[in-house]
Design a protein around this motif. Structure first.
Motif, PDB file in Angstrom:
ATOM      1  N   GLU A 134      47.594  37.739  35.123  1.00 17.90           N
ATOM      2  CA  GLU A 134      46.483  38.366  34.422  1.00 17.90           C
ATOM      3  C   GLU A 134      45.387  38.818  35.379  1.00 17.90           C
ATOM      4  O   GLU A 134      44.502  39.596  34.997  1.00 17.90           O
ATOM      5  N   THR A 135      45.425  38.349  36.634  1.00 18.92           N
ATOM      6  CA  THR A 135      44.429  38.745  37.627  1.00 18.92           C
ATOM      7  C   THR A 135      44.994  39.871  38.484  1.00 18.92           C
ATOM      8  O   THR A 135      46.019  39.693  39.133  1.00 18.92           O
ATOM      9  N   LEU A 157      39.381  28.520  38.263  1.00 23.63           N
ATOM     10  CA  LEU A 157      39.475  28.087  36.871  1.00 23.63           C
ATOM     11  C   LEU A 157      38.603  26.858  36.616  1.00 23.63           C
ATOM     12  O   LEU A 157      37.934  26.760  35.582  1.00 23.63           O
ATOM     13  N   GLU A 174      34.980  27.930  36.500  1.00 24.44           N
ATOM     14  CA  GLU A 174      34.664  28.597  35.235  1.00 24.44           C
ATOM     15  C   GLU A 174      34.534  27.591  34.107  1.00 24.44           C
ATOM     16  O   GLU A 174      33.617  27.678  33.280  1.00 24.44           O
ATOM     17  N   GLU A 209      40.077  31.227  27.653  1.00 24.86           N
ATOM     18  CA  GLU A 209      41.225  31.946  27.102  1.00 24.86           C
ATOM     19  C   GLU A 209      42.500  31.626  27.877  1.00 24.86           C
ATOM     20  O   GLU A 209      42.526  31.704  29.102  1.00 24.86           O
ATOM     21  N   LEU A 262      45.613  33.274  28.529  1.00 23.82           N
ATOM     22  CA  LEU A 262      46.067  34.640  28.329  1.00 23.82           C
ATOM     23  C   LEU A 262      47.573  34.773  28.436  1.00 23.82           C
ATOM     24  O   LEU A 262      48.190  34.295  29.376  1.00 23.82           O
ATOM     25  N   GLY A 273      34.467  37.192  28.525  1.00 21.24           N
ATOM     26  CA  GLY A 273      35.463  36.408  29.247  1.00 21.24           C
ATOM     27  C   GLY A 273      36.847  37.030  29.141  1.00 21.24           C
ATOM     28  O   GLY A 273      37.598  37.069  30.119  1.00 21.24           O
ATOM     29  N   ARG A 312      36.935  40.259  31.374  1.00 19.22           N
ATOM     30  CA  ARG A 312      36.984  39.949  32.808  1.00 19.22           C
ATOM     31  C   ARG A 312      38.327  39.330  33.191  1.00 19.22           C
ATOM     32  O   ARG A 312      38.803  39.545  34.308  1.00 19.22           O
ATOM     33  N   ALA A 313      38.923  38.560  32.289  1.00 21.34           N
ATOM     34  CA  ALA A 313      40.247  38.005  32.577  1.00 21.34           C
ATOM     35  C   ALA A 313      41.297  39.107  32.672  1.00 21.34           C
ATOM     36  O   ALA A 313      42.346  38.916  33.287  1.00 21.34           O
ATOM     37  N   HIS A 314      41.016  40.273  32.098  1.00 20.76           N
ATOM     38  CA  HIS A 314      41.924  41.420  32.181  1.00 20.76           C
ATOM     39  C   HIS A 314      41.469  42.418  33.243  1.00 20.76           C
ATOM     40  O   HIS A 314      41.881  43.582  33.226  1.00 20.76           O
TER      41      HIS A 314
END
Length: 367
Positions: free
Chosen positions: A99-100, A143, A146, A217, A219, A338, A341-343
């Motif tokens: 996802e990053t 992680l 966060e 999340e 993801l 969130g 930004r995760a996407h």
């Protein structure tokens, strides 16, 4: 003309001298070649030592992109990379996008790892080198940071949370206690029951949002067409907007482009923006929801022609637990940011008092 004996002797001496010079040059060339071989051997040895000493994985490629050499870090990651294997085919089958953006997952003997890739062609054009950096620990630390930040924010707002939880709970208890009265008319009983249920649902949403914010999340990854998502959200929101007398205009200009990510999480973030727009507008208001592709990002915009948001409030909208509505949880926009930004994207706001508000959510196409 017949050569004399003296001339024959001179030619013989010249030939002998030329042969001697040739022999000396040959010996010099042989010595130089041996010296070069020694230097090549030393450079090869140094390169091999450097390859093994590097903490990153190193893959040496020829001009066709086939593997010439790898170091032990790469061997530990992939077990084996046969020489001559096309690196593009091999990496495509063993590396999975995360996802990053720019980070890849690889299954190793000691469990899944996260890596980044850097490819550099040689100046000679005879091949290239791929550097593979293990960023697993950095990802875990990110992680953890966060999550710590989210928990810290929750700790700072615990008093406000207690108030937010107590208010709908007290209302639900009051309505429920009223239902126990024997002299209530059937119509009144139904109304009070609906109000109690409404407060309980609000309480449930508040608790769900708090848990989602604290947990973060998780993801998933799946390709989904942008247009399909826009159509689904428009179909869901249109009856709500119509019931309030609000006009909803929808447009998707993405050319059937797909985004890879967590469809449910993205839909939730956009739903939050759309519902916020409906709630702030009065009857006769307008909402425009459009989507498209801008560069390397998918772009979603939710615009309303409401009263707008004061500049001093705009900077706080994405703070956890900050809300301008009495029934708001203050977590919707924080969670939506969130997700974005995760996407590999973000959420921006453009607003002016009296002239409406536009929220823009972006997602990286390669996320």
């Amino acid at each position: 003309m017949i050569p004399t004996v003296a001339e024959d002797r001179l030619d013989a001496r010249q030939l002998a001298e030329a042969f001697r010079q040739f022999s000396e040059a040959s010996e010099a060339l042989t010595g130089a070649y041996a010296g070069l071989q020694a230097q090549v051997g030393q450079l090869t040895e140094r390169f091999s030592v450097l390859m093994e000493a590097l903490p990153a994985g190193v893959v040496v490629l020829d001009r066709a992109g086939a593997v010439l050499q790898v170091n032990r870090v790469v061997e530990r990651m992939f077990a084996t990379v046969p020489p001559g294997t096309l690196w593009s085919h091999f990496s495509g089958s063993r590396l999975v996008a995360t996802e990053t953006p720019g980070e890849w997952a690889v299954a190793c003997g000691d469990g899944p790892r996260r890596v980044t890739l850097q490819e550099a062609p040689l100046e000679s054009g005879e091949g290239g080198i791929v550097l593979i950096n293990d960023v697993t620990e950095a990802h875990r630390a990110r992680l953890a940071a966060e999550r710590t930040g989210r928990l810290a924010a929750m700790g700072e707002m615990v008093a406000g949370l207690a108030h937010q939880l107590r208010t709908p709970l007290s209302a639900a208890l009051l309505y429920t206690a009223t239902l126990a009265q024997q002299d209530l008319k059937p119509g009144d009983r139904d109304k009070i029951g609906l109000r109690a249920l409404e407060r309980l649902r609000h309480l449930e949403k508040l608790i769900r949002d708090m848990l989602l914010f604290a947990r973060g999340e998780t993801l998933g990854r799946e390709p989904f067409p942008i247009c399909d998502l826009v159509a689904e959200l428009a179909h869901t929101l249109e009856p709500v907007a119509r019931a309030k007398g609000i006009a909803l205009a929808v447009e998707c200009d993405c050319g059937r482009t797909e985004v890879v990510g967590d469809r449910k999480a993205v839909a939730g973030a956009l739903t939050n923006l759309l519902e916020n727009a409906v709630q702030v507008l009065e009857t006769g208001g307008h909402i425009r929801f459009d989507a498209g592709v801008e560069g390397a990002h998918a772009c979603f915009r939710v615009a309303d022609d409401g009263r707008g948001i004061a500049p001093e409030l705009q900077s706080r909208l994405f703070e956890p637990f900050f809300t301008t509505r009495p029934d708001g949880t203050g977590l919707g926009l924080a969670i939506a940011r969130g997700v974005a930004r995760a996407h590999g994207g973000d959420i921006g706001i453009a607003s002016e008092p009296g002239r409406g508000t536009t929220f823009t959510l972006t997602l990286a196409m390669g996320a």
